[in-house]
Write a protein that holds these residues in place. Structure first.
Motif, PDB file in Angstrom:
ATOM      1  N   LYS A 108       2.161   1.916  -3.564  1.00 15.84           N
ATOM      2  CA  LYS A 108       1.131   2.597  -4.348  1.00 15.84           C
ATOM      3  C   LYS A 108       1.004   4.062  -3.937  1.00 15.84           C
ATOM      4  N   LEU A 148      -7.602   4.681  -2.455  1.00 21.79           N
ATOM      5  CA  LEU A 148      -6.469   3.840  -2.074  1.00 21.79           C
ATOM      6  C   LEU A 148      -6.567   3.467  -0.596  1.00 21.79           C
ATOM      7  N   THR A 150      -0.834   6.919   6.857  1.00 15.22           N
ATOM      8  CA  THR A 150      -0.639   5.688   6.097  1.00 15.22           C
ATOM      9  C   THR A 150       0.759   5.121   6.311  1.00 15.22           C
ATOM     10  N   VAL A 160       0.824  -1.203   0.000  1.00 15.75           N
ATOM     11  CA  VAL A 160       0.000   0.000   0.000  1.00 15.75           C
ATOM     12  C   VAL A 160       0.863   1.261   0.000  1.00 15.75           C
ATOM     13  N   SER A 179      -9.280   0.934   0.112  1.00 16.62           N
ATOM     14  CA  SER A 179      -9.041  -0.412  -0.418  1.00 16.62           C
ATOM     15  C   SER A 179      -8.474  -1.365   0.628  1.00 16.62           C
ATOM     16  N   ASP A 180      -7.993  -0.808   1.739  1.00 16.58           N
ATOM     17  CA  ASP A 180      -7.430  -1.630   2.816  1.00 16.58           C
ATOM     18  C   ASP A 180      -8.223  -1.323   4.085  1.00 16.58           C
TER      19      ASP A 180
END
Length: 271
Positions: A23, A41, A86, A20, A44-45
């Motif tokens: 990306k 993004l 993140t 991740v 997505s997790d």
């Protein structure tokens, strides 16, 4: 970027960057980051999305209303602070979830926020500053993962980081500042952030910025954040030492640091 061969010879693994973050790094490389794409993004997790929501609704960020969605969080916080959450999530994910490392991650959150916001106030690479703050102590997690039975008592009993790096070098042939810098390099952080992580122990202890470091101002922000976190009464003295070395105006540095300190104190008080 490959890990320093010297570390390979010591048989100490530097964890690979989670997918991740790969990306995210590609997304951040674009000068015009698309916020909806960033939000997707994160969404997505599920674990990452939960971490971002927890962070944005914490007292540190001081938002008046409760944020209900990742897209809202991205809009409220902006690219840098969502990216920082993140990266913090990614760091935690590759290391053991143990109580001994929790203080490291807690300090990382606060230090990253302080450095990023002071950097923003002074127009000094806010993302580089924020990421340097997040990664400053990550080498401790590398050594803990490598040899917990040896490192845990060393980490607990060292009076300060200067003492700790000496003991680390004696035990492992490398210290957490060098390991942290190598992890930063392998995860694609900028050279100014890498240099700040590599030199932070001496900078914070001696208030002397390394002459060879790119963007020495980020090292100066590390010293300011350390003062705010450990001895706020020393802030003016620290600024007197580091601002001239970084070619920064001391008055503006103090004003910016105190403003950010007040913002975070107010946000924490509102709880």
């Amino acid at each position: 970027m490959p890990v320093d061969p010297k570390l390979r010879s010591l048989n100490i693994d530097v964890p690979a960057q989670p997918e991740v973050l790969v990306k995210l790094s590609l997304l951040l490389a674009d000068d015009e980051v698309d916020l909806p794409t960033l939000g997707r993004l994160v969404e997505s997790d599920m674990a990452l999305a939960a971490a971002v929501m927890k962070a944005v609704n914490s007292s540190l960020y001081g938002l008046k209303g409760r944020v209900q969605s990742v897209q809202q969080a991205v809009m409220y916080l902006g690219t840098r602070e969502v990216a920082a959450v993140t990266f913090e999530f990614g760091l935690r994910a590759v290391f053991p979830a143990v109580p001994e490392l929790e203080p490291v991650w807690q300090r990382a959150s606060v230090r990253g926020l302080l450095m990023g916001r002071i950097g923003q106030a002074l127009s000094v690479d806010p993302w580089g500053a924020h990421s340097a703050g997040l990664f400053e102590e990550c080498g401790k997690a590398v050594l803990y993962k490598h040899a917990p039975e040896v490192y845990q008592p060393m980490l607990a009993s060292s009076a300060n980081d200067m003492e700790l790096v000496e003991r680390e070098y004696e035990a492992f042939g490398v210290s957490h500042d060098s390991l942290g810098a190598s992890l930063c390099e392998s995860w694609g952080l900028g050279q100014a952030a890498v240099a700040s992580v590599r030199h932070h122990v001496r900078v914070n202890a001696l208030r002397q910025l390394p002459a060879q470091a790119p963007r020495r101002a980020i090292c100066a922000l590390s010293a300011l954040a350390n003062a705010l976190m450990t001895d706020p009464d020393s802030l003016e003295e620290v600024a007197q030492h580091v601002a001239p070395q970084a070619m920064l105006d001391q008055t503006l540095v103090l004003r910016g640091a105190r403003k950010v300190q007040q913002q975070i104190e107010d946000a924490t008080a509102r709880g």
